[in-house]
Structure formats: structure tokens, C-alpha cells
Design a protein around this motif. Sequence first.
Motif, short mmCIF file in Angstrom:
data_model
loop_
_atom_site.label_atom_id
_atom_site.label_comp_id
_atom_site.label_asym_id
_atom_site.label_seq_id
_atom_site.Cartn_x
_atom_site.Cartn_y
_atom_site.Cartn_z
N GLY A 6 1.42 10.54 7.74
CA GLY A 6 2.57 10.89 6.91
C GLY A 6 3.38 12.00 7.55
N SER A 7 4.70 11.94 7.35
CA SER A 7 5.60 12.94 7.93
C SER A 7 6.10 13.94 6.90
CB SER A 7 6.80 12.24 8.59
OG SER A 7 6.36 11.39 9.61
N GLY A 8 5.89 13.64 5.62
CA GLY A 8 6.31 14.56 4.57
C GLY A 8 7.76 14.42 4.16
N ASP A 43 2.48 11.53 2.87
CA ASP A 43 1.93 12.89 2.82
C ASP A 43 1.47 13.30 4.23
OD1 ASP A 43 -0.22 14.94 2.63
OD2 ASP A 43 0.04 14.67 0.47
N PRO A 44 1.82 14.52 4.68
CA PRO A 44 1.41 14.96 6.02
C PRO A 44 -0.11 14.94 6.26
CG PRO A 44 3.07 16.44 5.15
CD PRO A 44 2.68 15.50 4.03
N VAL A 46 0.85 -1.19 0.00
CA VAL A 46 0.00 0.00 0.00
C VAL A 46 0.89 1.24 0.00
CG1 VAL A 46 -1.69 1.32 1.33
CG2 VAL A 46 -1.89 -1.17 1.20
N ILE A 47 0.65 2.12 -0.98
CA ILE A 47 1.42 3.37 -1.05
C ILE A 47 0.55 4.59 -0.81
CG2 ILE A 47 3.19 2.43 -2.59
CD1 ILE A 47 1.77 4.11 -4.85
N GLY A 48 -0.77 4.41 -0.83
CA GLY A 48 -1.66 5.54 -0.61
C GLY A 48 -3.11 5.18 -0.81
N ILE A 49 -3.92 6.24 -0.80
CA ILE A 49 -5.37 6.10 -0.96
C ILE A 49 -5.84 7.15 -1.96
CG2 ILE A 49 -7.59 6.34 0.24
CD1 ILE A 49 -6.27 5.31 2.75
N ILE A 50 -6.79 6.78 -2.80
CA ILE A 50 -7.37 7.75 -3.73
C ILE A 50 -8.13 8.79 -2.91
CG2 ILE A 50 -9.05 8.13 -5.57
CD1 ILE A 50 -8.26 5.44 -6.73
#
Length: 133
Positions: free
Chosen positions: A51-53, A33-34, A14-18
Amino acid sequence: GLAKGQFVLGDNSVIGIICDVSSGIACIRLITDPASKMAVKIADGGGIMEGSGDNTASVQLLAKWKVKTGDGVTAAPKPGFLDVPMIAGRVSQYSRSGENPLLWEVTVKPACNIEALDKVAVIITGADEQLNM
């Protein structure tokens, strides 16, 4: 078939969400992503990964759970979006929280090199039903 909230995979993790869908385009909020927040499982516990950015994310866990460097961090199942836990990252470091000694501050590195990806996949649950309609 794309919808807000669907999980996005890169190299089987998993790298993210739409986060937004419009005609012909979808926006992905990466786990680093923060603004990203995702329920996760680590060792015997769970928490919210933010996410920490800086190509990492963080989780605060209760100190009763034994965490170690290299432990897998999995996205928690989410009805209608993710049926089983799926790897998102690995613990890169951890320490006691300076604000609350009952918590661990856990730093998570993504399971894959997100910047090097040239393909992604989207998990669409119920795809068999959609294809048979």
C-alpha cells in the motif's frame, strides 16, 4: 468465523485482509494502507503489492514481464484463505525503476471505489465444513 488473515471483498474485489479480531469487532488492513503487503499476480509475473497510503498500491516486477495500463492485478491464492486468484486492482501506470533498471515500478488502483463501499464480505474457506459441524 472471522480470523486474522482472511480476505475482505468489496464489489467482488479484494480490498484488504483482516488484521485483528476481538469480541464483536474485526479490523481490516486495506490494500492501500502503507502497512499492507500482499502477494499478487500481474500479466505473466508476480510480486508483493504494498500500500502507498494515497488510495494506490505499488508492485515491483521484473522487466521481463510485459505490463500495460489496465492490466488486472489479482491477489494470489493463499492456502486456507483464498483458493483462486481474485481481482484486487488494475495497473494505472508503470515505469522502469530508478534504482534497478531490471525492475518495473507498477502503480495499482483498487478495482473498486473503497471509500464508497457500504458493505463488505469476508472469504471464509471451508465454510461448508463449518456449517455442517
